[in-house]
Scaffold this motif. Structure first.
Motif, PDB file in Angstrom:
ATOM      1  N   THR A 153       1.306  38.543-100.961  1.00 40.94           N
ATOM      2  CA  THR A 153       2.499  38.409-100.110  1.00 40.94           C
ATOM      3  C   THR A 153       3.707  38.684-101.004  1.00 40.94           C
ATOM      4  O   THR A 153       3.547  38.950-102.203  1.00 40.94           O
ATOM      5  CB  THR A 153       2.628  36.978 -99.544  1.00 40.94           C
ATOM      6  OG1 THR A 153       2.945  36.086-100.612  1.00 40.94           O
ATOM      7  CG2 THR A 153       1.342  36.550 -98.842  1.00 40.94           C
ATOM      8  N   SER A 154       4.886  38.596-100.446  1.00 40.54           N
ATOM      9  CA  SER A 154       6.079  38.682-101.289  1.00 40.54           C
ATOM     10  C   SER A 154       5.984  37.560-102.338  1.00 40.54           C
ATOM     11  O   SER A 154       5.362  36.522-102.076  1.00 40.54           O
ATOM     12  CB  SER A 154       7.320  38.562-100.394  1.00 40.54           C
ATOM     13  OG  SER A 154       8.118  37.500-100.805  1.00 40.54           O
ATOM     14  N   ASN A 155       6.563  37.768-103.508  1.00 39.14           N
ATOM     15  CA  ASN A 155       6.408  36.766-104.575  1.00 39.14           C
ATOM     16  C   ASN A 155       6.855  35.375-104.136  1.00 39.14           C
ATOM     17  O   ASN A 155       6.244  34.368-104.496  1.00 39.14           O
ATOM     18  CB  ASN A 155       7.205  37.171-105.821  1.00 39.14           C
ATOM     19  CG  ASN A 155       6.707  38.469-106.440  1.00 39.14           C
ATOM     20  OD1 ASN A 155       7.454  39.427-106.572  1.00 39.14           O
ATOM     21  ND2 ASN A 155       5.437  38.515-106.803  1.00 39.14           N
ATOM     22  N   LYS A 156       7.901  35.331-103.360  1.00 37.95           N
ATOM     23  CA  LYS A 156       8.416  34.014-102.930  1.00 37.95           C
ATOM     24  C   LYS A 156       7.572  33.406-101.821  1.00 37.95           C
ATOM     25  O   LYS A 156       7.771  32.232-101.484  1.00 37.95           O
ATOM     26  CB  LYS A 156       9.848  34.167-102.408  1.00 37.95           C
ATOM     27  CG  LYS A 156      10.890  34.336-103.490  1.00 37.95           C
ATOM     28  CD  LYS A 156      12.275  34.354-102.847  1.00 37.95           C
ATOM     29  CE  LYS A 156      13.347  34.614-103.870  1.00 37.95           C
ATOM     30  NZ  LYS A 156      14.668  34.834-103.238  1.00 37.95           N
ATOM     31  N   GLY A 157       6.692  34.179-101.221  1.00 33.75           N
ATOM     32  CA  GLY A 157       5.924  33.691-100.079  1.00 33.75           C
ATOM     33  C   GLY A 157       6.278  34.490 -98.831  1.00 33.75           C
ATOM     34  O   GLY A 157       7.298  35.204 -98.819  1.00 33.75           O
ATOM     35  N   THR A 158       5.457  34.384 -97.791  1.00 29.94           N
ATOM     36  CA  THR A 158       5.727  35.180 -96.580  1.00 29.94           C
ATOM     37  C   THR A 158       7.078  34.746 -95.992  1.00 29.94           C
ATOM     38  O   THR A 158       7.442  33.565 -96.063  1.00 29.94           O
ATOM     39  CB  THR A 158       4.647  34.972 -95.498  1.00 29.94           C
ATOM     40  OG1 THR A 158       4.745  33.632 -95.014  1.00 29.94           O
ATOM     41  CG2 THR A 158       3.240  35.247 -96.007  1.00 29.94           C
ATOM     42  N   ILE A 202      10.710  29.092-102.846  1.00 29.47           N
ATOM     43  CA  ILE A 202       9.516  29.769-103.385  1.00 29.47           C
ATOM     44  C   ILE A 202       8.303  28.954-102.959  1.00 29.47           C
ATOM     45  O   ILE A 202       8.244  27.742-103.225  1.00 29.47           O
ATOM     46  CB  ILE A 202       9.514  29.870-104.926  1.00 29.47           C
ATOM     47  CG1 ILE A 202      10.760  30.573-105.445  1.00 29.47           C
ATOM     48  CG2 ILE A 202       8.251  30.612-105.409  1.00 29.47           C
ATOM     49  CD1 ILE A 202      10.875  30.583-106.983  1.00 29.47           C
ATOM     50  N   ALA A 203       7.358  29.601-102.292  1.00 29.98           N
ATOM     51  CA  ALA A 203       6.081  28.949-101.985  1.00 29.98           C
ATOM     52  C   ALA A 203       5.242  28.987-103.260  1.00 29.98           C
ATOM     53  O   ALA A 203       5.143  30.035-103.918  1.00 29.98           O
ATOM     54  CB  ALA A 203       5.367  29.676-100.856  1.00 29.98           C
ATOM     55  N   THR A 204       4.670  27.836-103.612  1.00 31.59           N
ATOM     56  CA  THR A 204       3.972  27.712-104.899  1.00 31.59           C
ATOM     57  C   THR A 204       2.534  27.225-104.700  1.00 31.59           C
ATOM     58  O   THR A 204       2.157  26.822-103.603  1.00 31.59           O
ATOM     59  CB  THR A 204       4.700  26.682-105.791  1.00 31.59           C
ATOM     60  OG1 THR A 204       4.759  25.436-105.076  1.00 31.59           O
ATOM     61  CG2 THR A 204       6.104  27.134-106.141  1.00 31.59           C
ATOM     62  N   SER A 205       1.805  27.241-105.784  1.00 31.01           N
ATOM     63  CA  SER A 205       0.441  26.713-105.739  1.00 31.01           C
ATOM     64  C   SER A 205       0.514  25.192-105.889  1.00 31.01           C
ATOM     65  O   SER A 205       0.318  24.642-106.975  1.00 31.01           O
ATOM     66  CB  SER A 205      -0.362  27.363-106.867  1.00 31.01           C
ATOM     67  OG  SER A 205      -1.650  26.827-106.869  1.00 31.01           O
ATOM     68  N   LEU A 245       6.753  21.961-109.851  1.00 26.87           N
ATOM     69  CA  LEU A 245       7.290  21.171-110.964  1.00 26.87           C
ATOM     70  C   LEU A 245       7.288  21.993-112.247  1.00 26.87           C
ATOM     71  O   LEU A 245       8.233  21.952-113.045  1.00 26.87           O
ATOM     72  CB  LEU A 245       6.442  19.905-111.174  1.00 26.87           C
ATOM     73  CG  LEU A 245       6.576  18.800-110.134  1.00 26.87           C
ATOM     74  CD1 LEU A 245       5.473  17.757-110.323  1.00 26.87           C
ATOM     75  CD2 LEU A 245       7.949  18.129-110.240  1.00 26.87           C
ATOM     76  N   HIS A 246       6.207  22.738-112.442  1.00 28.78           N
ATOM     77  CA  HIS A 246       6.072  23.572-113.633  1.00 28.78           C
ATOM     78  C   HIS A 246       7.202  24.617-113.685  1.00 28.78           C
ATOM     79  O   HIS A 246       7.856  24.792-114.719  1.00 28.78           O
ATOM     80  CB  HIS A 246       4.694  24.241-113.604  1.00 28.78           C
ATOM     81  CG  HIS A 246       4.409  25.135-114.757  1.00 28.78           C
ATOM     82  ND1 HIS A 246       4.485  24.725-116.059  1.00 28.78           N
ATOM     83  CD2 HIS A 246       4.028  26.439-114.796  1.00 28.78           C
ATOM     84  CE1 HIS A 246       4.174  25.727-116.854  1.00 28.78           C
ATOM     85  NE2 HIS A 246       3.908  26.784-116.118  1.00 28.78           N
ATOM     86  N   VAL A 279       9.327  33.018-113.601  1.00 28.81           N
ATOM     87  CA  VAL A 279       8.119  32.352-114.108  1.00 28.81           C
ATOM     88  C   VAL A 279       6.979  32.535-113.101  1.00 28.81           C
ATOM     89  O   VAL A 279       5.864  32.911-113.450  1.00 28.81           O
ATOM     90  CB  VAL A 279       8.375  30.842-114.359  1.00 28.81           C
ATOM     91  CG1 VAL A 279       7.153  30.192-114.990  1.00 28.81           C
ATOM     92  CG2 VAL A 279       9.612  30.645-115.226  1.00 28.81           C
ATOM     93  N   HIS A 280       7.298  32.293-111.842  1.00 25.76           N
ATOM     94  CA  HIS A 280       6.273  32.339-110.781  1.00 25.76           C
ATOM     95  C   HIS A 280       5.696  33.750-110.623  1.00 25.76           C
ATOM     96  O   HIS A 280       4.480  33.931-110.508  1.00 25.76           O
ATOM     97  CB  HIS A 280       6.928  31.893-109.477  1.00 25.76           C
ATOM     98  CG  HIS A 280       6.067  32.007-108.262  1.00 25.76           C
ATOM     99  ND1 HIS A 280       5.001  31.165-108.016  1.00 25.76           N
ATOM    100  CD2 HIS A 280       6.108  32.867-107.207  1.00 25.76           C
ATOM    101  CE1 HIS A 280       4.440  31.498-106.860  1.00 25.76           C
ATOM    102  NE2 HIS A 280       5.089  32.525-106.363  1.00 25.76           N
ATOM    103  N   GLN A 281       6.575  34.743-110.662  1.00 25.62           N
ATOM    104  CA  GLN A 281       6.158  36.131-110.434  1.00 25.62           C
ATOM    105  C   GLN A 281       5.112  36.572-111.450  1.00 25.62           C
ATOM    106  O   GLN A 281       4.155  37.256-111.101  1.00 25.62           O
ATOM    107  CB  GLN A 281       7.399  37.013-110.543  1.00 25.62           C
ATOM    108  CG  GLN A 281       7.132  38.480-110.387  1.00 25.62           C
ATOM    109  CD  GLN A 281       8.436  39.221-110.079  1.00 25.62           C
ATOM    110  OE1 GLN A 281       9.493  38.609-109.950  1.00 25.62           O
ATOM    111  NE2 GLN A 281       8.356  40.513-109.968  1.00 25.62           N
ATOM    112  N   TYR A 282       5.315  36.155-112.712  1.00 24.74           N
ATOM    113  CA  TYR A 282       4.386  36.627-113.753  1.00 24.74           C
ATOM    114  C   TYR A 282       3.225  35.664-113.965  1.00 24.74           C
ATOM    115  O   TYR A 282       2.158  36.072-114.400  1.00 24.74           O
ATOM    116  CB  TYR A 282       5.163  36.891-115.053  1.00 24.74           C
ATOM    117  CG  TYR A 282       6.150  38.008-114.844  1.00 24.74           C
ATOM    118  CD1 TYR A 282       5.706  39.320-114.635  1.00 24.74           C
ATOM    119  CD2 TYR A 282       7.515  37.764-114.769  1.00 24.74           C
ATOM    120  CE1 TYR A 282       6.607  40.347-114.371  1.00 24.74           C
ATOM    121  CE2 TYR A 282       8.419  38.780-114.515  1.00 24.74           C
ATOM    122  CZ  TYR A 282       7.959  40.066-114.318  1.00 24.74           C
ATOM    123  OH  TYR A 282       8.831  41.077-114.038  1.00 24.74           O
ATOM    124  N   GLY A 283       3.423  34.411-113.642  1.00 26.94           N
ATOM    125  CA  GLY A 283       2.340  33.446-113.820  1.00 26.94           C
ATOM    126  C   GLY A 283       1.394  33.378-112.640  1.00 26.94           C
ATOM    127  O   GLY A 283       0.215  33.042-112.784  1.00 26.94           O
TER     128      GLY A 283
END
Ligand code: PLP
Length: 373
Positions: free
Chosen positions: A60-65, A90-93, A99-100, A253-257
Motif C-alpha cells: 500500500t502507500s507507505n503511510k497506509g491506505t 502513519i499506519a504501523t505494525s 513507538l519505535h 524510518v517506517h518507509q525503509y524499515g
C-alpha cells in the motif's frame, strides 16, 4: 570478530517471558497482555474480502491506505472532536512500531527519554534501541504519573517523555487536568510528549483525554492501535498521529524499515474502525465486571491495591515471596519489577481471562497471601 551494537547490548529479553516459561501447562495465566475476546467478525471480514478480491496483494502507500487513514482521522473526530488530516497519520505494525518510529525520529544519541516506572517494558528497550538514555520516573501512590515529576526530571538533554493512559502495568488513568499539564510541559519546555493511548477505549470511570487536544505546539504525538480495542493483537496494526513535519520524519524510518503495514491487517483495521462499535462496549463491560471481582478478591485477601480505572490490569502491593508462592500454586502473575525498579513489591495481574478461572485464581492468591505472611 564481528561486533555487536552497544545500544542493543543494553536490551534484555522481557522478564514477562521468564515467568511464562517457569509456569506449568495447567497454570491459570494472569500474565497476558491481550484481550481474551475474538476479533469482531466485521473486522475479519474486511481482511477476507480484501484478500479474496486481490486488493490486499500489493504494497500500500507507505503511510497506509487512504481509506484506513480516513477511518483513523474520522475516529479522532468522533471520539475527541479532533481534526486530524489523514496525511498526518502513519499506519504501523502495531503500537510497538509506532513507538519505535516516534523514538527513532526524535531522539539523538544520549538524549534522555522520561517514562513511568513501573511502565510498559518497551519504553526502556526502545529508548536504548534509539540510542537514547532511559530516564524512568516514579509514580504517585495511586500509580498515576505526576506531571510535576516529569517537569522536574526535564534537563537540557531531554528529548521526550512518554505518557501512557490507561496504563500498563497499573491500569491507572490520568485525569484531564494531568493531560492538560503534560501538554503544557511539552509546549513550555519544548520537549516531545509521546502519548501512548493503546488502551484509550478501555476506561471504566470517566473518559480518556488525550494531551493532543490541549497542546498549542506540535510537541504532542499520539500512538494507538487496534490491538487492545478490537482484540487484534495478532493482526499487528497500529498508528501514529502527529504534525506533518513529524510524520514526514517518522515516515523516513517506517518507509525503509517496514515499507508499509501489512495490507490484510489494514483492511481489517479499516472495517474495525468504521463498523459497529458494540463489540468494544461489550468487552469493556466485561472487563469492568472482572475488575470489580479482582479488586474485591484482592482486598478480601488483605492486599492493598489502587483501583484500576482502565486497561485490564491490577497492580497490588504484595509481600516478599508472594509472586513465587502464587506461581508455585499454579497462577501466573508478573512480578512488578519486570516493569522497572519501582515496580518491586508489586505484582501485575491481567484479568483478560475467563471469570471462572479468575475466581479460582483469586482463591489461590488469598491462600498464598496467608502462607507468606
Ligand atoms: N503500549 C502499551 C502500553 C502496551 O501495553 C502495548 C502492548 O502490550 C503496546 C503499546 C504495543 O501494542 P501493539 O501490540 O499494538 O504493538
Amino acid at each position: 570478530m564481528t561486533a555487536f551494537a552497544d545500544r542493543v547490548e543494553h536490551v534484555s529479553i522481557s522478564g514477562i517471558r521468564k515467568v511464562f516459561e517457569a509456569a506449568g501447562e495447567d497454570a491459570i495465566n494472569l500474565g497476558l497482555g491481550q484481550p481474551d475476546f475474538p476479533t469482531p467478525a466485521h473486522a475479519r471480514r474486511g481482511a477476507i474480502e480484501a484478500i479474496e478480491s486481490g486488493r490486499a496483494d500489493a504494497y500500500t502507500s507507505n503511510k497506509g491506505t487512504p481509506q484506513l487513514r480516513e477511518a483513523i482521522s474520522a475516529k479522532y473526530d468522533r471520539d475527541y472532536g479532533l481534526e486530524i488530516d489523514p496525511a498526518d497519520v502513519i499506519a504501523t505494525s502495531g503500537g510497538s512500531e509506532a513507538l519505535h518510529l516516534a523514538l527513532e525520529a526524535h531522539v539523538n544519541p544520549g538524549e534522555e527519554v522520561i517514562f513511568p516506572d513501573p511502565g510498559f517494558v518497551s519504553y526502556d528497550a526502545l529508548t536504548h534501541i534509539a540510542d537514547g538514555t532511559p530516564k524512568p520516573v516514579g509514580l504517585r501512590d495511586d500509580l498515576t504519573l505526576d506531571p510535576a515529576t516529569v517537569e522536574d526530571a526535564i534537563t537540557d538533554e531531554t528529548a521526550a517523555f512518554i505518557v501512557n493512559s490507561p496504563a500498563n502495568p497499573t491500569g491507572a488513568v490520568q485525569s484531564e487536568a494531568d493531560m492538560r499539564e503534560f501538554a503544557r510541559i511539552a509546549d513550555e519546555h519544548d520537549v516531545l510528549c509521546i502519548s501512548d493511548e493503546v488502551y484509550e477505549h478501555i476506561v471504566f470511570e470517566g473518559e480518556h483525554h488525550s494531551p493532543l487536544k490541549f497542546a498549542e505546539t506540535d510537541n504532542v504525538i499520539v500512538v494507538s492501535a487496534c490491538s487492545k480495542t478490537y482484540s487484534m493483537t495478532g493482526w499487528r496494526l497500529g498508528w501514529v498521529v502527529g504534525s506533518n513535519r513529524r510524520i514526514e520524519r517518522m515516515l523516513r524510518v517506517h518507509q525503509y524499515g517496514q515499507a508499509c503495514a501489512s495490507a490484510p491487517a489494514q483492511f481489517a483495521a479499516e472495517a474495525a474502525l468504521t463498523g459497529p462499535q458494540e463489540p468494544v462496549r461489550e468487552m469493556v463491560d466485561t472487563f469492568e465486571e472482572r475488575r470489580d471481582l479482582v479488586l474485591d478478591g484482592l482486598t478480601d485477601a488483605g492486599l492493598e491495591v489502587p483501583t484500576p480505572e482502565g486497561a485490564f490490569y491490577a497492580m497490588p502491593k504484595v509481600p516478599d515471596g508472594w509472586c513465587e508462592e502464587v506461581l508455585e500454586r499454579g497462577v501466573v502473575v508478573v512480578p512488578g519489577d519486570a516493569f522497572g525498579a519501582n515496580g518491586a513489591g508489586y505484582a501485575r495481574l491481567s484479568y483478560a481471562t475467563g471469570t471462572e478461572e479468575l475466581k479460582e485464581a483469586l482463591e489461590i492468591m488469598a491462600e498464598a497471601t496467608r502462607a507468606v505472611r
